[in-house]
Write a protein that holds these residues in place. Structure first.
Motif, PDB file in Angstrom:
ATOM      1  N   LYS A   1      40.047  36.875  41.013  1.00 58.40           N
ATOM      2  CA  LYS A   1      40.622  37.234  42.306  1.00 58.40           C
ATOM      3  C   LYS A   1      42.023  37.798  42.088  1.00 58.40           C
ATOM      4  N   VAL A   2      42.312  38.931  42.719  1.00 52.76           N
ATOM      5  CA  VAL A   2      43.573  39.630  42.495  1.00 52.76           C
ATOM      6  C   VAL A   2      44.652  39.152  43.451  1.00 52.76           C
ATOM      7  N   ASN A   3      44.321  39.052  44.746  1.00 55.95           N
ATOM      8  CA  ASN A   3      45.337  38.681  45.730  1.00 55.95           C
ATOM      9  C   ASN A   3      45.394  37.167  45.901  1.00 55.95           C
ATOM     10  N   ASP A   4      46.595  36.622  45.794  1.00 55.54           N
ATOM     11  CA  ASP A   4      46.761  35.171  45.943  1.00 55.54           C
ATOM     12  C   ASP A   4      46.499  34.738  47.373  1.00 55.54           C
ATOM     13  N   GLU A   5      46.928  35.579  48.345  1.00 54.90           N
ATOM     14  CA  GLU A   5      46.715  35.275  49.751  1.00 54.90           C
ATOM     15  C   GLU A   5      45.829  36.350  50.366  1.00 54.90           C
ATOM     16  N   TRP A   6      45.016  35.922  51.291  1.00 54.45           N
ATOM     17  CA  TRP A   6      44.178  36.863  52.057  1.00 54.45           C
ATOM     18  C   TRP A   6      45.053  37.938  52.685  1.00 54.45           C
ATOM     19  N   HIS A   7      44.700  39.193  52.440  1.00 55.19           N
ATOM     20  CA  HIS A   7      45.493  40.295  52.988  1.00 55.19           C
ATOM     21  C   HIS A   7      44.947  40.700  54.347  1.00 55.19           C
TER      22      HIS A   7
END
Length: 880
Positions: free
Chosen positions: A138-144
């Motif tokens: 998973k690339v983004n730590d937080e849901w964009h």
């Protein structure tokens, strides 16, 4: 206010000041070989989908940049929603639920990171929210989430050792999606998101069924060394009052950038700016894993070639290079297009409105309202270039981007920089959705809607990122808080006092589009409009708001245009229903036809659709010529500017457009082009007073005004020939021609009035031909006009350009209102877009005209020229 996150606006502002994205260095766009599948068909996790070995055999090709709907259309799974009532055959997300349009998008790409390199993944726009996976991680730590908020990720450590990478993105629609119940923005709840509002339907478009869900803007891979140069900022100052084409006093150029050190140790290097053979530099030390905003020393630029709006001077542009060097080696580099100019504003106490100035010279604003290039977000640089060129060709100098759409793309601004169109950029508010009025179609009450969107922090964060993306463009002139309404107070304060003050600080900010700070509303009402057909006299005689942000009218295309999206059975004359905007044909109503009232009847009752469209072009031409002439006649007295609602269509709508969705101009464009000429001769349709307008910065001396009247048989009645002097930026009445028009038979059959401005070489600088009805207001003479004897010849003079010679013999009637088009020699289909130095042209007896037609995007030149006039049957002529 229901905040999705608990962070405060001030924290978002601090974040926005130091973390954002920009396109830099060696960049590869991921625009090919995408595949997609609906989430219901994908049972695996993102970690599994993003592994190169995961099978995509049942996945379909995807359009990226694009939306789910553009992908479905490309795969022929839905009909063209722009044709007929096909849009009704496509399932709406409000009925299907959001999962129906929630999709996975996957791209396999080759990339390895060499030693010392940093690799960055950029998304320039995802609608509305997403999770990103690369090679099983998973690339983004937080849901964009947020349609207008760009994303950047350092993916250096996630790249596959063998260079075979898989990117997987799951994209979710807006939430809520809104009920498309026929209101402006449907039931209004679409505005609870930070996205565009028109997708739930408006009075110029039907709903977009997927609400434009998808990876709608570019995805790119950028490679840098240890330091990534982001968000360069260039500010140009041009003190004093300047004139185009002269040797200039120095200008001041101020620059800054964000420097991102991706290394785990401090880095020292040089930030260097070069422009026009001049340079400045600064040594910078960056802490490990840090971001720093760096301001360079100002650069004094001697004798600059200045950037001017269209009609006032050249659009000179420079290439500015900004680079960061470490140990003499390039770490990252940006190329920025710079126009050296300064935009000022001043309150005009006489008109009670703001007036804009560029480089110290006041500019009378002749503008057009812009919504979006394509309702389904199918953007290309070529289409942007064509549309903005059309606006330049209309002799406009400003475009306002309406607040229910989006922050326009860099490619849009590239075209505006090139063609000299100033821009007002709205943020994402509208009076309809955001609670200016009580509205029974809205789900929530007015006070609830007044606090939209749900997440104020996201709005501010997105606005800050947008400012960084487009602030360097010389064409960008004004920021606007929203369409016909200001944002909620906390957002308004943040925009004005933090975002714009810290990230730009050079442009005028108005809180909403018809604010009293732009145009004092001493007339009551909303401060803009009207939007329907009006007598030509109204524009001249009736005073409206002093800087009208929206005033508009009709815009039906000709029969060729209409047949592109009207089924055969709907090729009818639209009959208006009493006390309703609807007409008797459902498809015309569905495509938002706005009525012509009684304006067609003086030309004779329309016998069929082709005849209706033909006569509508006469109305179109007069309507927009009169609109801009009327405003220009009261320049600096009643008005400091006017912005037409609207000049283009995002969809196949039947209202307010100078050219159709397929980029085919109608007579509106050329009537507006005529009425908006920088140096122009014109006639008041009521008083028959002839006036001259000079929009330039210098006095015009020794102009010759020539006026002639013609009857319907072509007999000439010479009126006058007189020398004219006119001051810069002014309008001057010269003489009345009312009596002469009567002598030419005007009371009985109507008449033509030819006005010309000539220089001392007898070259025509401005020409205007009016056609007037008889004393009863009927164009009886036109209805019985003798056939034209027009002679036509055409030749290709260079690649993609044709010159057409039109000649009218002495013993002939006026060759009236001729529409020229370039067509394919075999199919006889129009070649589009085509740019003409004039069209819907008339040639008086004994005169000749040369028309240039350019088709820059056309492949090949196996063409013919079609010519069809009011009294000239359609014919095709070879190009020699």
């Amino acid at each position: 206010m229901n905040l999705v996150h608990s962070r405060k606006i001030v924290l978002f502002l601090i974040f926005c000041l130091f973390v954002s994205v920009v396109w830099a260095g060696p960049v590869t766009e991921l625009s090919n070989n995408w595949k997609c599948a609906p989430i219901a068909q994908v049972k695996a996790s993102g970690e599994k989908v993003s592994q190169p070995g995961f099978s995509l055999s049942k996945w379909k090709p995807a359009v990226v940049p694009g939306t789910v709907l553009t992908t479905l259309l490309e795969n022929k799974e839905v009909p063209d929603p722009f044709y007929g009532m096909n849009n009704e055959k496509i399932q709406d997300i409000y009925e299907t639920g959001r999962d129906h349009y929630t999709y996975w998008f996957v791209n396999d790409f080759r990339k390895k990171a060499a030693s010392g390199e940093q690799v960055w993944l950029h998304f320039r726009g995802v609608n509305y929210s997403c999770d990103v996976f690369l090679n099983g991680k998973k690339v983004n730590d937080e849901w964009h989430y947020g349609m207008f908020l760009r994303q950047v990720y350092n993916i250096t450590e996630l790249l596959a050792a063998d260079g075979n990478n898989r990117l997987a993105v799951v994209v979710y629609p807006v939430d809520p999606v809104g009920n498309p119940n026929g209101g402006q923005g449907g039931d209004g709840v679409i505005a609870r998101n930070v996205s565009h509002q028109y997708v739930a339907g408006w009075d110029w478009i039907q709903p977009i069924r997927d609400r434009n869900t998808g990876i709608w803007d570019k995805v790119t891979i950028e490679t840098t060394q240890s330091v990534n140069l982001q968000n360069p900022h260039v500010v140009t100052s041009v003190p004093g009052v300047r004139l185009p084409g002269k040797n200039q006093d120095p200008a001041i150029i101020q620059t800054s950038a964000e420097l991102v050190n991706a290394e785990g140790q401090s880095v020292t290097g040089k930030l260097i700016v070069e422009i026009g053979g001049k340079s400045v530099e600064l040594e910078v030390t960056l802490d490990a894993n840090s971001t720093k905003v760096v301001n360079l020393p100002e650069l004094v630029f001697q004798n600059p070639k200045l950037w001017w709006p269209a009609g006032y001077g050249d659009q000179n542009l420079y290439s500015l290079t900004m680079k960061f060097m470490v140990d003499g080696k390039l770490s990252d580099e940006e190329q920025i297009t710079v126009g050296i100019r300064e935009i000022q504003r001043k309150w005009n106490e006489h008109t009670r409105s703001m007036q804009l100035a560029v480089n110290g010279q006041k500019i009378f604003i002749k503008g057009g309202n812009w919504i979006i290039s394509d309702a389904m977000l199918r953007f290309t640089p070529e289409r942007y270039d064509a549309e903005i060129r059309y606006h330049r060709d209309m002799n406009l100098n400003l475009i306002r981007i309406w607040g229910g759409a989006l922050p326009e793309r860099p490619e849009f601004y590239d075209a505006c920089n090139k063609y000299g169109l100033l821009v007002i950029q709205d943020f994402w508010m509208s009076g309809d959705c955001n609670g200016r009025w009580v509205d029974p179609k809205k789900k929530d009450d007015q006070w609830t809607r007044r606090q939209y969107p749900d997440d104020h922090n996201l709005f501010v964060e997105s606005a800050a990122d947008m400012v960084k993306m487009i602030r360097n463009n010389p064409s960008l002139a004004v920021w606007c808080g929203g369409n016909e309404i200001a944002p909620p107070q906390d957002i308004l304060d943040a925009l004005r006092d933090s975002v714009l003050a810290k990230l730009d600080g050079t442009r005028w900010f108005i809180s909403y589009s018809n604010s009293d700070s732009m145009s004092y509303n001493f007339l009551g009402g909303n401060g803009d409009g009207p939007y329907g057909i009006q007598p030509d006299s109204i524009f001249w005689q009736h005073r409206t708001w002093p800087f009208n942000s929206e005033v508009g009218s009709v815009g039906v295309g000709d029969a060729v245009s209409l047949r592109r999206f009207l089924p055969k059975e709907n090729e009818v004359v639209p009959v208006e229903k009493p006390h309703s905007e609807a007409v008797t044909d459902d498809v015309w109503t569905y495509h938002k036809y706005i009525g012509y009232g009684k304006s067609i009847e003086p030309y004779g009752q329309a016998t069929d659709m082709e005849d209706f469209a033909r006569k509508a072009q006469l109305v179109n031409y007069n309507q927009y010529r009169a609109l801009m002439e009327g405003f220009s006649s009261h320049m600096w007295d009643w008005y400091t500017g006017s912005i037409i609602w609207k000049t283009q269509n995002t969809w196949t709508a039947l209202r307010g457009q100078m050219y159709d969705y397929y980029l085919d101009p109608n007579a509106c464009l050329y009537g507006l082009r005529n009425g908006s000429e920088p140096l122009h001769v014109m006639c008041n349709p009521v008083t028959k007073m002839v006036s001259v307008v000079n929009n330039g910065f210098t006095e015009q001396n020794d102009l010759m005004l020539v006026a002639k009247a013609y009857d319907m048989k072509g007999n000439e009645n010479f009126i006058t020939q007189v020398i004219v002097y006119i001051n810069p930026s002014s309008t001057k009445p010269i003489m009345s021609v009312a009596g002469s028009l009567k002598q030419a038979g005007g009371d009985t059959d109507g008449s033509f009035l030819l006005l010309q401005l000539q220089n001392q070489k007898q070259e025509v600088l401005s020409e205007n031909l009016y056609w007037f009805p008889n004393a009863a207001g009927v164009y009886s003479g036109l209805q019985a006009m003798p056939a034209s004897k027009l002679q036509v010849s055409a030749k290709i003079v260079e690649n993609n350009k044709v010159v057409v010679m039109l000649k009218n013999p002495e013993d002939a009637p006026v060759a009236f209102f001729n529409r020229l088009a370039v067509v394919d020699a075999e199919t006889l289909e129009r070649v589009l877009p085509v740019f003409a130095n004039d069209n819907y042209v008339s040639v008086v007896p004994g005169a000749e005209k040369t028309i240039e037609l350019e088709c820059p995007q056309a492949s090949g030149n196996n063409w013919k020229i079609s010519v069809e006039g009011w009294n000239f049957a359609n014919q095709y002529f070879p190009t020699n």
